[in-house]
Design a protein around this motif. Structure first.
Motif, PDB file in Angstrom:
ATOM      1  N   MET A 216      35.496  43.095  47.858  1.00  0.00           N
ATOM      2  CA  MET A 216      36.218  42.160  46.998  1.00  0.00           C
ATOM      3  C   MET A 216      35.264  41.521  45.995  1.00  0.00           C
ATOM      4  N   GLY A 217      35.787  41.142  44.845  1.00  0.00           N
ATOM      5  CA  GLY A 217      34.989  40.415  43.867  1.00  0.00           C
ATOM      6  C   GLY A 217      34.850  38.946  44.238  1.00  0.00           C
ATOM      7  N   HIS A 218      34.305  38.180  43.303  1.00  0.00           N
ATOM      8  CA  HIS A 218      34.120  36.739  43.500  1.00  0.00           C
ATOM      9  C   HIS A 218      35.398  36.049  43.036  1.00  0.00           C
ATOM     10  N   LEU A 219      36.390  36.040  43.932  1.00  0.00           N
ATOM     11  CA  LEU A 219      37.729  35.575  43.556  1.00  0.00           C
ATOM     12  C   LEU A 219      38.486  35.137  44.802  1.00  0.00           C
ATOM     13  N   VAL A 220      39.730  34.685  44.581  1.00  0.00           N
ATOM     14  CA  VAL A 220      40.617  34.300  45.673  1.00  0.00           C
ATOM     15  C   VAL A 220      41.724  35.340  45.762  1.00  0.00           C
ATOM     16  N   ASN A 221      41.953  35.886  46.959  1.00  0.00           N
ATOM     17  CA  ASN A 221      42.967  36.933  47.085  1.00  0.00           C
ATOM     18  C   ASN A 221      44.221  36.421  47.811  1.00  0.00           C
ATOM     19  N   GLU A 222      45.241  37.259  47.872  1.00  0.00           N
ATOM     20  CA  GLU A 222      46.526  36.861  48.438  1.00  0.00           C
ATOM     21  C   GLU A 222      46.424  36.574  49.930  1.00  0.00           C
ATOM     22  N   ASP A 223      45.586  37.308  50.640  1.00  0.00           N
ATOM     23  CA  ASP A 223      45.445  37.066  52.074  1.00  0.00           C
ATOM     24  C   ASP A 223      44.851  35.684  52.328  1.00  0.00           C
ATOM     25  N   GLU A 224      43.912  35.263  51.486  1.00  0.00           N
ATOM     26  CA  GLU A 224      43.351  33.917  51.632  1.00  0.00           C
ATOM     27  C   GLU A 224      44.422  32.852  51.399  1.00  0.00           C
ATOM     28  N   ILE A 225      45.265  33.072  50.410  1.00  0.00           N
ATOM     29  CA  ILE A 225      46.364  32.133  50.152  1.00  0.00           C
ATOM     30  C   ILE A 225      47.266  32.034  51.379  1.00  0.00           C
ATOM     31  N   LYS A 226      47.549  33.157  52.033  1.00  0.00           N
ATOM     32  CA  LYS A 226      48.385  33.146  53.235  1.00  0.00           C
ATOM     33  C   LYS A 226      47.736  32.343  54.348  1.00  0.00           C
ATOM     34  N   HIS A 227      46.416  32.462  54.490  1.00  0.00           N
ATOM     35  CA  HIS A 227      45.714  31.687  55.512  1.00  0.00           C
ATOM     36  C   HIS A 227      45.779  30.193  55.198  1.00  0.00           C
ATOM     37  N   ILE A 228      45.648  29.845  53.933  1.00  0.00           N
ATOM     38  CA  ILE A 228      45.757  28.436  53.537  1.00  0.00           C
ATOM     39  C   ILE A 228      47.149  27.912  53.864  1.00  0.00           C
TER      40      ILE A 228
END
Length: 234
Positions: A216-228
């Motif tokens: 992954m790049g230096h970014l925020v992905n959809e899976d991270e949003i789901k964890h939040i």
């Protein structure tokens, strides 16, 4: 009463903010962006800390991605010159002063302000991206309490070179949920530092979820949003 100013170098031990500490540095006079709902209508508060070169309004926009019924009062401090500290988070601490300690004081003061509006630490979430994630992680580790949660996106604890000294940190996070998400090949955040940070947070009795995303790049992905969202809805 202990007073600190930007001419003092703090390198012998980790700087920790207390009610008697009034560090004066580059971030004390910067603005705090607000969003979400008014404190009187909020279920919880979230302090959102932007990365190097970014802005407070830009990190607040990330909250638009959260699908949750929890009403949040958002607070996002602005770093002076858009940078919390000048060098790498793996540089010797004195090379990142006074910005580092000034940033920690800024977060502390926001939490105290939120407490004055009726929130407890357990009602407060801290979220940071990149340099902001490093600052938020370091704040929570140096000031352990029962927080609503810590969300560290592409960041880790601040330490010299390849290591963070676990003996520098003590206290009890009382099961505070922590989510750490990062690329396994992030050009700014070595995965080893994320792993080290996880170990220290577990030592401090946090409930840690860590995800290293391949390539992954230096970014925020959809899976991270789901964890939040999961943390907010739990």
């Amino acid at each position: 009463m202990t007073k600190f100013n930007s001419t003092r170098t703090i390198s012998m031990s980790l700087f920790r903010v207390t009610e008697d500490t009034h560090f004066k540095g580059p971030h004390q006079s910067t603005q705090i962006a607000e969003g979400g709902v008014p404190a009187t209508e909020a279920d919880a508060a979230m302090i959102m800390i932007h990365g190097r070169g970014a802005t407070a309004p830009s990190i607040i926009q990330l909250a638009n991605e959260f699908d949750t019924d929890k009403k949040l009062a958002l607070r996002a401090p602005q770093a002076n010159n858009n940078t919390w500290y000048p060098n790498s988070f793996m540089a010797p601490s004195e090379q990142n002063q006074p910005g580092l300690s000034s940033g920690l004081q800024k977060i502390y003061d926001i939490i105290q302000g939120l407490k004055g509006e009726g929130f407890s630490e357990e009602d407060v979430y801290l979220l940071g991206f990149s340099q902001g994630a490093c600052l938020a992680s370091e704040f929570v580790a140096r000031h352990p309490a029962k927080y609503g949660g810590l969300i560290a996106l592409s960041g880790g604890m601040i330490g010299v070179g390849d290591a963070v000294n676990p003996e520098d940190y003590e206290g009890d996070l009382q099961g505070t949920p922590i989510f750490m998400g990062c690329s396994d090949v992030d050009p700014h955040i070595p995965k080893e530092r994320v792993n080290e940070s996880e170990k220290i947070f577990r030592k401090l009795n946090a409930s840690v979820t860590k995800k290293l995303y391949p390539g992954m790049g230096h970014l925020v992905n959809e899976d991270e949003i789901k964890h939040i969202q999961g943390m907010l809805n739990s």
